[in-house]
Write a protein that holds these residues in place. Structure first.
Motif, short mmCIF file in Angstrom:
data_model
loop_
_atom_site.label_atom_id
_atom_site.label_comp_id
_atom_site.label_asym_id
_atom_site.label_seq_id
_atom_site.Cartn_x
_atom_site.Cartn_y
_atom_site.Cartn_z
N TYR A 281 0.83 -1.21 0.00
CA TYR A 281 0.00 0.00 0.00
C TYR A 281 0.87 1.26 0.00
O TYR A 281 0.67 2.19 -0.79
CB TYR A 281 -0.91 -0.06 1.23
N ASN A 282 1.88 1.30 0.86
CA ASN A 282 2.76 2.47 0.96
C ASN A 282 3.58 2.64 -0.31
O ASN A 282 3.76 3.77 -0.80
CB ASN A 282 3.70 2.32 2.16
N LEU A 283 4.08 1.53 -0.88
CA LEU A 283 4.86 1.61 -2.12
C LEU A 283 3.99 2.10 -3.28
O LEU A 283 4.45 2.87 -4.13
CB LEU A 283 5.44 0.24 -2.44
N SER A 284 2.72 1.67 -3.30
CA SER A 284 1.79 2.13 -4.34
C SER A 284 1.61 3.64 -4.27
O SER A 284 1.57 4.33 -5.31
CB SER A 284 0.43 1.44 -4.19
N PHE A 285 1.52 4.16 -3.05
CA PHE A 285 1.40 5.60 -2.88
C PHE A 285 2.65 6.32 -3.35
O PHE A 285 2.59 7.33 -4.06
CB PHE A 285 1.13 5.93 -1.40
N GLN A 286 3.80 5.79 -2.95
CA GLN A 286 5.07 6.43 -3.31
C GLN A 286 5.26 6.49 -4.82
O GLN A 286 5.78 7.47 -5.35
CB GLN A 286 6.24 5.66 -2.69
N LYS A 287 4.85 5.44 -5.52
CA LYS A 287 5.07 5.36 -6.96
C LYS A 287 3.88 5.84 -7.78
O LYS A 287 3.87 5.73 -9.01
CB LYS A 287 5.42 3.91 -7.36
N GLY A 288 2.84 6.34 -7.10
CA GLY A 288 1.69 6.88 -7.82
C GLY A 288 0.90 5.84 -8.58
O GLY A 288 0.44 6.08 -9.70
N ASN A 289 0.74 4.67 -7.99
CA ASN A 289 -0.01 3.59 -8.63
C ASN A 289 -1.36 3.46 -7.91
O ASN A 289 -1.52 2.71 -6.95
CB ASN A 289 0.77 2.28 -8.54
N SER A 290 -2.34 4.21 -8.39
CA SER A 290 -3.63 4.30 -7.70
C SER A 290 -4.39 2.98 -7.68
O SER A 290 -5.04 2.64 -6.70
CB SER A 290 -4.49 5.38 -8.35
N SER A 291 -4.29 2.20 -8.80
CA SER A 291 -5.05 0.96 -8.86
C SER A 291 -4.56 -0.05 -7.83
O SER A 291 -5.35 -0.69 -7.15
CB SER A 291 -4.96 0.36 -10.27
N GLU A 292 -3.22 -0.19 -7.69
CA GLU A 292 -2.68 -1.14 -6.72
C GLU A 292 -2.86 -0.63 -5.29
O GLU A 292 -3.01 -1.42 -4.36
CB GLU A 292 -1.19 -1.40 -7.00
N ALA A 293 -2.85 0.70 -5.10
CA ALA A 293 -3.13 1.25 -3.78
C ALA A 293 -4.55 0.90 -3.36
O ALA A 293 -4.80 0.49 -2.22
CB ALA A 293 -2.95 2.78 -3.78
#
Length: 607
Positions: A281-293
């Motif tokens: 979840y945190n990595l998705s936020f950092q990399k701007g990946n909304s679908s995986e977040a």
């Protein structure tokens, strides 16, 4: 305040589901490969636009095929099918048989990927008939026969093995890998996990350093999970995770963290699972990946809700919405999707312009405009007609299901009244009264539940117990019986199909146990395994073969109708409720005699 916050949560989830559709969330390729794939698609789309603008049919066909292959490598089968069909139409116009053969096989593959087996079979056969190469003809025919035998996995093995050998000779590494994957999937259907893993490993040799490598390794991990070999599955996922971190492949890293979380949940290690999900979840936020977040957030919240930890759920929602605007701005997938949509709209526009050019040449502008408008109205009318017919079809299926269920009653009523008549004829007034009392209670229960497709397990067991008591009263010197229910099943909350088991119990008694010289035994078991309920009806009667030899013509017709009735009812239940109910009947192998009926369906706790 608490109610308002929950209302906010519901609307937020709906908003997220609308904002991030499935097309955007399907990010199965590694990040670097995915960016490259998007760049290739954009370039091909520009080349297609240029060829459409020039009205060069040969280049148009080539670019359609190239764009279809680009979508296929991205995992978008629907788009790939669309452009393969366009390429096929262009090659057909140009009468290029070799190109038409190649595209027809590619079209069959994407249709198979989408479970559209009828269309896939037709296109495999078409590709086989078009080619002049005997090896290619055999490969396509094997694939058509393989799909034709979907219900018989054992017969598919020969076709897959034949294709593997032919493709190896032709040195088609990518297709050899696909064939080994097919063999692995076929082995799983046959419940041969060892062969499945071996086949996946062979597929890996031909998919090395390709996007399919990660997917195949994940499939191996799934087989280990299904076999409760969690340590082996974890080892695979952890290695993939380590490789993704080394390669700075953040999309794969996120997905492997999610896979690890699923594994830890399976291993009953929720702390490690939550840790992996939070990291994803945190990595998705950092990399701007909304679908995986969103995916990670959904899994976390689902877990917290099952544990009643509402504070943790609310904290995650608040964190998500606090960073929502920043996440959207940094999510390049949304921008890329919009950019390609613009390019695709341009392609559609150029396609229309090409049609208009042809119309101007043929001097039929006004007619074609009228025709296009008429087609639109017809499609709209067709939509409403199909919708109405669909509603009628569903209603007819519900009526058919009730009719089939009630069809089982007359035969049972006839046999029961016949037994009462027998007791009276033998001056067994007490037995006749006892039988009629039990029979009336059973019939009352059956009438009360006659309009229900599913009833609770405790009611079904009670109903079947009363039925078997009646039959035992009739044939007490012929058999004994038992009903065993898995202790892990909550009989009041679990639902089962109504009146599916009774006809098979009746067959076991009347066509198996009744003919024994000694007292037989009938077992009815409800077992819970891997999220499914297995209903097993086991008797040690004379068996199917000998029973058929003893039956009269009318009895054979009734038994056949009874089996067809069960199959039809199961098919209707599957169509109406999507419950994946299956039914098998088999004869015990010598020296034992008897019949085993198995009905399998998922755990149903609400209808």
């Amino acid at each position: 305040m608490f109610v308002k916050r929950h209302v906010l949560i519901v609307f937020s989830l709906l908003f997220l589901a609308f904002l991030f559709p499935q097309e955007i969330t399907a990010q199965s390729l590694p990040e670097k490969s995915e960016k490259k794939s998007k760049a290739v698609i954009s370039k091909t789309a520009e080349e297609l636009s240029k060829s459409l603008d020039e009205n060069d049919e040969s280049k148009i066909a080539q670019n359609y095929e190239k764009l279809a292959n680009d979508f296929l490598s991205k995992g978008d089968n629907a788009k790939a099918e669309e452009y393969f069909k366009r390429a096929l139409n262009s090659y057909t116009k140009l009468k290029l048989t070799e190109d038409k053969t190649r595209v027809t096989r590619s079209l069959a593959k994407v249709q198979e990927n989408q479970k559209n087996f009828d269309s896939a079979i037709k296109n495999y056969e078409a590709a086989g008939s078009l080619t002049k190469d005997a090896s290619e003809e055999k490969i396509n025919q094997n694939d058509a026969n393989r799909l034709r035998n979907q219900s018989n996995p054992a017969s598919q093995t020969n076709y897959v093995d034949s294709n593997i050998e032919l493709l190896k000779k032709d040195k088609k590494a990518a297709e050899v890998s696909e064939a080994y994957v097919q063999k692995a999937q076929n082995s799983l259907q046959l419940n041969d996990k060892a062969v499945a893993i071996e086949s996946y490993k062979k597929a890996l040799k031909y998919a090395k350093d390709k996007p399919e490598e990660v997917k195949i390794k994940n499939e191996i991990a799934k087989v280990y999970v299904a076999d409760n070999q969690f340590d082996k599955a974890l080892a695979i996922n952890e290695k993939l995770l380590a490789d993704a971190k080394t390669n700075n492949d953040f999309t794969t890293e996120i997905k492997q963290l999610q896979s690890l979380a699923s594994l830890y949940f399976e291993k009953k290690e929720p702390e490690k699972a939550i840790s992996s999900l939070k990291e994803a979840y945190n990595l998705s936020f950092q990399k701007g990946n909304s679908s995986e977040a969103r995916k990670s957030l959904s899994s976390l919240i689902k877990y917290y809700k099952t544990k009643g930890e509402d504070k943790e759920s609310m904290a995650l929602y608040e964190q998500f919405f606090d960073n929502f605007e920043q996440l959207i701005k940094s999510d390049t997938t949304l921008i890329d999707a919009k950019t390609f949509q613009v390019t695709e709209d341009k392609i559609r526009q150029l396609e229309k312009e090409k049609v208009l050019k042809d119309e101007l040449i043929s001097k039929k502008n006004s007619f074609n405009y009228f025709l296009l408008g008429s087609i639109g109205l017809l499609l709209l009318l067709f939509f409403f007609i199909v919708k109405a017919l669909y509603s009628i079809r569903i209603k007819n299926k519900e009526i058919a299901l009730q009719s089939l269920r009630r069809e089982m009653n007359p035969h049972f009523i006839f046999n029961s009244l016949n037994s009462v008549n027998q007791f009276i004829a033998e001056n067994k007034e007490l037995e006749a009264n006892k039988y009629l009392t039990s029979y009336s209670n059973l019939m009352r229960n059956m009438m009360e539940n006659s309009n229900k497709d599913f009833i609770s397990l405790d009611k079904e067991v009670e109903q079947l117990k009363k039925y078997l008591d009646l039959e035992h009263l009739r044939f007490q010197d012929k058999f004994d019986f038992e009903i065993v229910v898995d202790e892990s099943l909550d009989t009041e909350r679990v639902f089962v199909p109504n009146m599916i088991m009774q006809p098979h119990l009746e067959n076991a008694i009347w066509h198996g146990l009744r003919y024994l010289d000694k007292k037989g035994f009938l077992s009815l078991r409800f077992e819970y395994k891997n999220g499914k309920i297995n209903v097993i009806i086991d008797d040690n009667g004379i068996g199917l073969t000998k029973s058929r030899e003893l039956k009269t013509t009318n009895q054979k017709i009734y038994e056949s109708r009874g089996l067809n009735n069960t199959k039809e009812r199961i098919d209707l239940l599957n169509e109406l409720y999507k419950k994946d109910i299956s039914f098998t009947i088999s004869e015990k192998e010598e020296p034992k005699s008897g019949t085993i009926v198995q009905i399998v369906f998922p755990l149903i706790d609400k209808i």
